[in-house]
Scaffold this active site. Structure first.
Site, short mmCIF file in Angstrom:
data_model
loop_
_atom_site.label_atom_id
_atom_site.label_comp_id
_atom_site.label_asym_id
_atom_site.label_seq_id
_atom_site.Cartn_x
_atom_site.Cartn_y
_atom_site.Cartn_z
N LEU A 105 1.00 -1.12 0.05
CA LEU A 105 -0.05 -0.09 0.08
C LEU A 105 0.95 1.09 0.04
O LEU A 105 2.05 1.42 0.50
CB LEU A 105 -0.78 0.01 1.33
N ASP A 106 0.55 2.26 -0.66
CA ASP A 106 1.59 3.49 -0.67
C ASP A 106 1.25 3.92 0.54
O ASP A 106 0.55 3.67 1.49
CB ASP A 106 0.67 4.52 -1.44
N ARG A 107 2.43 4.85 0.75
CA ARG A 107 2.67 5.40 2.19
C ARG A 107 1.45 6.25 2.83
O ARG A 107 1.21 6.14 3.99
CB ARG A 107 3.74 6.51 2.17
N LYS A 190 -4.84 4.78 -7.90
CA LYS A 190 -4.82 6.34 -8.22
C LYS A 190 -4.80 6.49 -9.78
O LYS A 190 -4.93 7.41 -10.32
CB LYS A 190 -3.44 6.67 -7.68
#
Ligand code: URA
Length: 241
Positions: A105-107, A190
């Protein structure tokens, strides 16, 4: 089960480094069947003997399976020189060599992240061939229009020409979408939303396969998966894509 050295057992199952395990044993902090151990090289059989470290039983688990409620600002990685990683959120007794996040998962993304040292399990969850769904809540920067569900169902083409498999977008409220995908391309949600004209203000994963993020698991907390959780995580998709 074959016997093994007590210090090795505590290092792989008790979340200690090998040298910390040796020290703990020499300091009398480890009990084997109720008796203080003094020799790090003592042979034990973890399936038949009771091992206690600092008053808590160390249970033998071939593999470890955890779920974490990932908060924003934490890196999906096992180590980093300066930044906090998801492994830093795992309580030390549960850390062990090989424990890694399943996918990433992205930051700034929050929500359900699984961690394991069982490579086959991780592969089954990640591989697009398995078709395990990942479901997200995305807060977007403009009102969603009614044509989006059909665009996602047809498969979004990303800005670089990559074609995504059919996915599902449900409009929860004007700027909140529930999006379900069965693959895991880099920054997929995204980039899919970007390709249809939306920026993402917040992204939160709520489900992997049939395993939902429990409402009582606070951000930053993690817990062991039950066998039922594990089976649920591997469940094939709910949706026909
Ligand atoms: N898709 C993204 O864009 N980011 C994530 O963190 C997960 C899925």
């Amino acid at each position: 089960m074959a016997t093994q050295r007590l210090d090795k057992f505590l290092a792989t199952q008790g979340g200690l480094t090998r040298s910390a395990a040796k020290q703990a044993i020499r300091a009398g902090q480890a009990l084997v069947d109720g008796d203080p151990a003094r020799d790090p090289a003592q042979k034990i059989d973890p399936l038949i003997q009771e091992i206690i470290l600092d008053g808590a039983q160390v249970v033998y688990r071939e593999f470890l399976y955890l779920m974490l409620h990932k908060p924003a600002g934490v890196l999906t990685a096992t180590t980093d020189r300066t930044r906090q990683t998801v492994l830093d959120l795992v309580p030390p007794p549960l850390r062990r060599p090989g424990l890694s996040p399943v996918g990433r998962l992205d930051r700034d993304t929050t929500g359900l992240l699984l961690l394991t040292d069982d490579g086959d399990f991780a592969h089954r969850l990640i591989s697009p061939k398995s078709g395990v769904e990942k479901c997200y809540l995305a807060t977007v920067d403009a009102d969603l229009d009614a044509s989006q569900p059909a665009r996602f169902a047809a498969g979004v083409t990303l800005a670089d020409g990559t074609r995504c498999r059919p996915s599902r977008l449900e409009i929860v409220s004007p700027r909140l979408a529930r999006i379900t995908v069965c693959e895991g391309k880099y920054h997929q949600i995204k980039r899919m939303l970007g390709a249809v004209g939306y920026g993402v203000d917040a992204l939160h994963r709520i489900r992997v396969g049939g395993l939902e993020l429990p409402p009582d698991l606070a951000p930053g907390s993690c817990r062991l998966l039950t066998e039922k959780d594990r089976k649920n995580a591997e469940k094939p998709g709910f949706y026909e894509f």
